[in-house]
Design an enzyme around this catalytic site. Structure first.
Site, PDB file in Angstrom:
ATOM      1  N   THR A  49     -30.640  33.542  -5.437  1.00 33.96           N
ATOM      2  CA  THR A  49     -31.095  32.809  -4.254  1.00 33.96           C
ATOM      3  C   THR A  49     -30.599  31.370  -4.265  1.00 33.96           C
ATOM      4  O   THR A  49     -30.410  30.759  -3.214  1.00 33.96           O
ATOM      5  CB  THR A  49     -32.636  32.860  -4.193  1.00 33.96           C
ATOM      6  OG1 THR A  49     -33.013  34.225  -4.016  1.00 33.96           O
ATOM      7  CG2 THR A  49     -33.202  32.039  -3.059  1.00 33.96           C
TER       8      THR A  49
ATOM      9  N   TYR B 223     -32.592  36.565   4.203  1.00 34.13           N
ATOM     10  CA  TYR B 223     -31.468  35.866   3.587  1.00 34.13           C
ATOM     11  C   TYR B 223     -30.745  36.794   2.641  1.00 34.13           C
ATOM     12  O   TYR B 223     -31.242  37.846   2.276  1.00 34.13           O
ATOM     13  CB  TYR B 223     -31.930  34.607   2.851  1.00 34.13           C
ATOM     14  CG  TYR B 223     -32.584  34.844   1.507  1.00 34.13           C
ATOM     15  CD1 TYR B 223     -33.938  35.123   1.407  1.00 34.13           C
ATOM     16  CD2 TYR B 223     -31.838  34.789   0.331  1.00 34.13           C
ATOM     17  CE1 TYR B 223     -34.535  35.335   0.173  1.00 34.13           C
ATOM     18  CE2 TYR B 223     -32.431  34.999  -0.909  1.00 34.13           C
ATOM     19  CZ  TYR B 223     -33.781  35.273  -0.974  1.00 34.13           C
ATOM     20  OH  TYR B 223     -34.365  35.484  -2.185  1.00 34.13           O
TER      21      TYR B 223
ATOM     22  N   SER C   9     -29.747  38.975  -8.783  1.00 37.19           N
ATOM     23  CA  SER C   9     -29.901  39.294 -10.213  1.00 37.19           C
ATOM     24  C   SER C   9     -30.619  40.614 -10.438  1.00 37.19           C
ATOM     25  O   SER C   9     -30.732  41.074 -11.566  1.00 37.19           O
ATOM     26  CB  SER C   9     -30.597  38.155 -10.950  1.00 37.19           C
ATOM     27  OG  SER C   9     -31.965  38.106 -10.634  1.00 37.19           O
ATOM     28  N   GLN C  10     -31.085  41.243  -9.352  1.00 39.95           N
ATOM     29  CA  GLN C  10     -31.588  42.619  -9.493  1.00 39.95           C
ATOM     30  C   GLN C  10     -30.456  43.558  -9.912  1.00 39.95           C
ATOM     31  O   GLN C  10     -30.698  44.663 -10.391  1.00 39.95           O
ATOM     32  CB  GLN C  10     -32.260  43.110  -8.193  1.00 39.95           C
ATOM     33  CG  GLN C  10     -31.425  43.021  -6.936  1.00 39.95           C
ATOM     34  CD  GLN C  10     -31.588  41.683  -6.209  1.00 39.95           C
ATOM     35  OE1 GLN C  10     -31.586  40.619  -6.826  1.00 39.95           O
ATOM     36  NE2 GLN C  10     -31.715  41.722  -4.886  1.00 39.95           N
TER      37      GLN C  10
ATOM     38  N   THR D  36     -33.580  34.608  -9.717  1.00 41.12           N
ATOM     39  CA  THR D  36     -34.822  34.472 -10.494  1.00 41.12           C
ATOM     40  C   THR D  36     -35.415  35.819 -10.922  1.00 41.12           C
ATOM     41  O   THR D  36     -36.258  35.862 -11.806  1.00 41.12           O
ATOM     42  CB  THR D  36     -35.895  33.691  -9.704  1.00 41.12           C
ATOM     43  OG1 THR D  36     -36.220  34.414  -8.515  1.00 41.12           O
ATOM     44  CG2 THR D  36     -35.418  32.298  -9.350  1.00 41.12           C
ATOM     45  N   ASP D  37     -34.972  36.915 -10.283  1.00 39.30           N
ATOM     46  CA  ASP D  37     -35.618  38.207 -10.577  1.00 39.30           C
ATOM     47  C   ASP D  37     -35.484  38.601 -12.044  1.00 39.30           C
ATOM     48  O   ASP D  37     -36.424  39.118 -12.646  1.00 39.30           O
ATOM     49  CB  ASP D  37     -35.012  39.324  -9.713  1.00 39.30           C
ATOM     50  CG  ASP D  37     -35.374  39.185  -8.238  1.00 39.30           C
ATOM     51  OD1 ASP D  37     -36.202  38.311  -7.918  1.00 39.30           O
ATOM     52  OD2 ASP D  37     -34.829  39.946  -7.419  1.00 39.30           O
TER      53      ASP D  37
ATOM     54  N   LYS E 186     -41.325  35.032 -14.799  1.00 38.32           N
ATOM     55  CA  LYS E 186     -41.546  34.764 -13.370  1.00 38.32           C
ATOM     56  C   LYS E 186     -42.988  35.130 -13.036  1.00 38.32           C
ATOM     57  O   LYS E 186     -43.423  36.235 -13.346  1.00 38.32           O
ATOM     58  CB  LYS E 186     -40.559  35.580 -12.531  1.00 38.32           C
ATOM     59  CG  LYS E 186     -40.618  35.248 -11.046  1.00 38.32           C
ATOM     60  CD  LYS E 186     -39.453  35.854 -10.274  1.00 38.32           C
ATOM     61  CE  LYS E 186     -39.567  35.503  -8.802  1.00 38.32           C
ATOM     62  NZ  LYS E 186     -38.430  35.961  -7.999  1.00 38.32           N
TER      63      LYS E 186
ATOM     64  N   GLU F 186     -55.812  48.500 -31.644  1.00 38.20           N
ATOM     65  CA  GLU F 186     -56.477  49.765 -31.304  1.00 38.20           C
ATOM     66  C   GLU F 186     -55.561  50.956 -31.539  1.00 38.20           C
ATOM     67  O   GLU F 186     -55.979  52.098 -31.450  1.00 38.20           O
ATOM     68  CB  GLU F 186     -56.931  49.733 -29.842  1.00 38.20           C
ATOM     69  CG  GLU F 186     -58.109  48.821 -29.593  1.00 38.20           C
ATOM     70  CD  GLU F 186     -58.649  48.973 -28.175  1.00 38.20           C
ATOM     71  OE1 GLU F 186     -59.070  50.076 -27.794  1.00 38.20           O
ATOM     72  OE2 GLU F 186     -58.619  47.965 -27.440  1.00 38.20           O
TER      73      GLU F 186
HETATM   74  N1  ASP Z   1     -33.210  38.569  -5.649  1.00 47.94           N
HETATM   75  C1  ASP Z   1     -32.903  37.219  -6.006  1.00 47.94           C
HETATM   76  C2  ASP Z   1     -32.199  37.249  -7.331  1.00 47.94           C
HETATM   77  O1  ASP Z   1     -32.811  37.445  -8.342  1.00 47.94           O
HETATM   78  C3  ASP Z   1     -34.138  36.407  -6.055  1.00 47.94           C
HETATM   79  C4  ASP Z   1     -33.974  34.973  -6.501  1.00 47.94           C
HETATM   80  O2  ASP Z   1     -32.954  34.533  -6.927  1.00 47.94           O
HETATM   81  O3  ASP Z   1     -34.990  34.255  -6.386  1.00 47.94           O
HETATM   82  O4  ASP Z   1     -30.989  37.127  -7.349  1.00 47.94           O
END
Ligand code: ASP
Length: 359
Positions: free
Chosen positions: A45, A57, A90-91, A123-124, A196, A316
């Site tokens: 992002t 986006y 990044s997925q 961020t993913d 995250k 446990e």
């Molecule tokens: N889907 C995006 C990624 O991980 C989300 C982000 O960057 O916040 O590339």
């Protein structure tokens, strides 16, 4: 796939009067004794743009030069250069890109021309890449990952300030020897604990067990006190690896089935991480399936779906009896990263446990 096709496409081919004033340099150039920071862009992002049709986006659209040009204040911090390593959400991050990134970072930092590296990332899965690099890059020089949760053009877009902060950390000699770092929303974190914590709000990241390592104000980093990195910290040389062993994650919940465990074993996974309930607890059907997998040589690591706290041995669950490994402070996705690397060396649960304990 276009990964690394941009490796040679490093901008600022020749030094010009304009570049003197912008701080942009050719990688490797030494100017005025200032720190040289190289930015490796992978997408996310932070490189995203609003679109008018379909989803709001698209991640991984803007190139590294556009990212750097959007933050003129960088010139006050360092001499910098940029390189497009990938441009993905990044997925879509995978083992191949991790291995290439680790090699490239090691190569740059082994040389004498780069003082610090910033990696822009979605961020993913940012926390997983940070953890992977933390275990595979051997250098005291700063390596800093950064992302954004709002794309360029959105109200309150956070990419520019996060990038400024990340370059400031990478340019700061006080960042040396602290392992791979992550900068987000005014806080600085170690790779091991960061995760995250919000899909949409600020701050989107936290280190639930250890807290942030420092704070950033106006592009300046202020470190808190912290004991150094563990001397037992494992390191994995991936320079000659072109594949990592397959490891899957199974998620715990009420009324859970053992089918995912069986499917992962059937698919040839060499390791399984359980994102168990509470302190990594397992439904009896899942316990039986994991015990069976373990007896067949699949390494089983117990982690927890709970965001903070430790998953310790023999609470446990009788880990000694089943040959399981406890993830300690690592969340399931990071336990998976470490297990993939550990499995390149050993399948013995005691040795695996030792490496988990050392990180
Ligand atoms: N889907 C995006 C990624 O991980 C989300 C982000 O960057 O916040 O590339």
């Amino acid at each position: 796939m276009a990964f690394f096709s941009g490796l040679k496409k490093i901008f600022s081919p020749a030094r010009t009067a304009r570049e003197e004033s912008t701080g942009k340099i050719e990688p490797g150039e030494k100017v005025r004794g200032r720190p040289r920071v190289h930015v490796l862009a992978t997408g996310g992002t932070i490189a995203g743009r609003l679109v008018s049709t379909g989803p709001r986006y698209r991640a991984g659209v803007l190139g590294v030069e556009a990212l750097l040009d959007a933050v003129p204040a960088l010139r006050g911090l360092a001499d910098y250069s940029g390189e497009q390593v990938a441009n993905i959400g990044s997925q879509d991050m995978d083992d191949d890109l991790w291995l290439k990134l680790a090699r490239r970072v090691n190569e740059l930092l082994d040389g004498q021309y780069t003082d610090g590296i910033v990696i822009t990332h979605g961020t993913d899965t940012l926390e997983e890449t940070a953890c992977f690099l933390d275990l595979t890059v051997r250098t005291p020089k700063p390596v800093v990952l950064v992302g954004a949760i709002r794309p360029a053009g959105a109200l309150g877009a956070d990419g520019a300030v996060n990038l400024l902060d990340a370059v400031s950390v990478a340019a700061n000699p006080g960042s040396a020897g602290r392992g791979v770092l992550v900068v987000m929303h005014g806080s600085l974190f170690e790779a091991r604990d960061i995760t995250k914590v919000s899909t949409s709000g600020f701050p989107a990241f936290a280190a639930p067990n250890s807290g942030p390592l420092g704070q950033l104000v106006d592009g300046r980093v202020y470190y808190g006190q912290r004991a150094g990195l563990s001397p037992k910290r494992p390191f994995f040389d991936v320079s000659r690896l072109d594949k990592l062993p397959p490891v899957g994650i199974v998620y715990g919940h009420s009324g859970v089935s053992d089918a995912p465990v069986k499917a992962l074993v059937e698919a040839g996974c060499r390791g399984i991480v359980s994102a168990g309930v509470g302190s990594g607890n397992l439904h009896h059907d899942v316990l039986a399936a994991l015990a069976n997998a373990s007896s067949r040589g699949v390494v089983v690591v117990r982690a927890s779906r709970v965001p903070s706290g430790l998953t310790l041995r023999n609470m446990e669950v009788d880990d000694n009896r089943y040959g399981f490994v406890a993830a300690g402070m690592l969340n399931p996705q990071k336990a998976r990263v470490l297990l993939q690397l550990v499995l390149t060396r050993t399948r013995k649960p005691e040795e695996v446990q030792r490496m988990f304990d050392g990180y």
